[in-house]
Enzyme design. Sequence first.
Site, PDB file in Angstrom:
ATOM      1  N   LYS A   1       8.354   2.422  63.109  1.00 20.48           N
ATOM      2  CA  LYS A   1       9.734   2.847  63.372  1.00 20.48           C
ATOM      3  C   LYS A   1       9.882   4.359  63.215  1.00 20.48           C
ATOM      4  CE  LYS A   1      11.326  -1.663  61.866  1.00 20.48           C
ATOM      5  NZ  LYS A   1      11.727  -2.472  60.703  1.00 20.48           N
TER       6      LYS A   1
ATOM      7  N   GLN B   1      14.017  -2.719  54.813  1.00 21.42           N
ATOM      8  CA  GLN B   1      12.873  -3.483  55.304  1.00 21.42           C
ATOM      9  C   GLN B   1      12.696  -4.777  54.512  1.00 21.42           C
ATOM     10  OE1 GLN B   1      10.873  -2.823  58.033  1.00 21.42           O
ATOM     11  NE2 GLN B   1      10.096  -4.871  57.600  1.00 21.42           N
TER      12      GLN B   1
ATOM     13  N   ASP C   1      20.094  -3.409  61.810  1.00 20.57           N
ATOM     14  CA  ASP C   1      19.390  -4.685  61.945  1.00 20.57           C
ATOM     15  C   ASP C   1      20.330  -5.815  62.358  1.00 20.57           C
ATOM     16  OD1 ASP C   1      16.628  -4.635  61.744  1.00 20.57           O
ATOM     17  OD2 ASP C   1      16.624  -4.555  59.555  1.00 20.57           O
TER      18      ASP C   1
END
Length: 200
Positions: free
Chosen positions: A53, A97, A120
């Site tokens: 990312k 994460q 997300d």
Amino acid sequence: MTAKIISGNEIAKEIRAELKERAARLKERGVTPGLVMIRVGEDPASVSYVSGKEKAAEEIGVWSQTIVLPESASEEELLPKVEEMNKAEHVDGILVQLPLPKHINAAKVLNLIDPAKDVDGFHPVNVGKMLIGDPYFMPCTPHGAVELMIRSGNSPEGKHVVICGRSNIVGKPLMAMLVQKNKRANATVTVVHTGTKNMA
């Protein structure tokens, strides 16, 4: 029907080129999008995902920062970091994460993220908006699956789609996306999972 292999790499290049142009237009207006990623521990898969990312952000011209906390970090150490990024004006997106260490309540952490920065798409507000067909941010893996279908000429519209799995990260969001009444979806969806009998 013959199976078709879709080149995800080629489609990813196409999408990144489009995003690079959009980021450049924002910079012309004095805006540089900012993404903060928070990783707890040194799980090899998580390290790899976050690294990917970071590279993607650099490639398209988005500012990014990764905050790394030790595996032993507590909720009391992690939650203030999320709150700090919620308030930071230079941060447009926050990504925590997963998976988090077992001693940390992941739902509590994800629910603390400002829905307007929840890239997300895991916050209940964003999940609800996605379900009613008014998405703000969408979970990346199912969104990517839809993009792969559309851009490869395999529109799900009018098709019967079978999804294997009902996770909150992939299966359920993908189902919600594909049943929407629009040209990027409009599919009949069946979800099979660990409780489904006689799948063969």
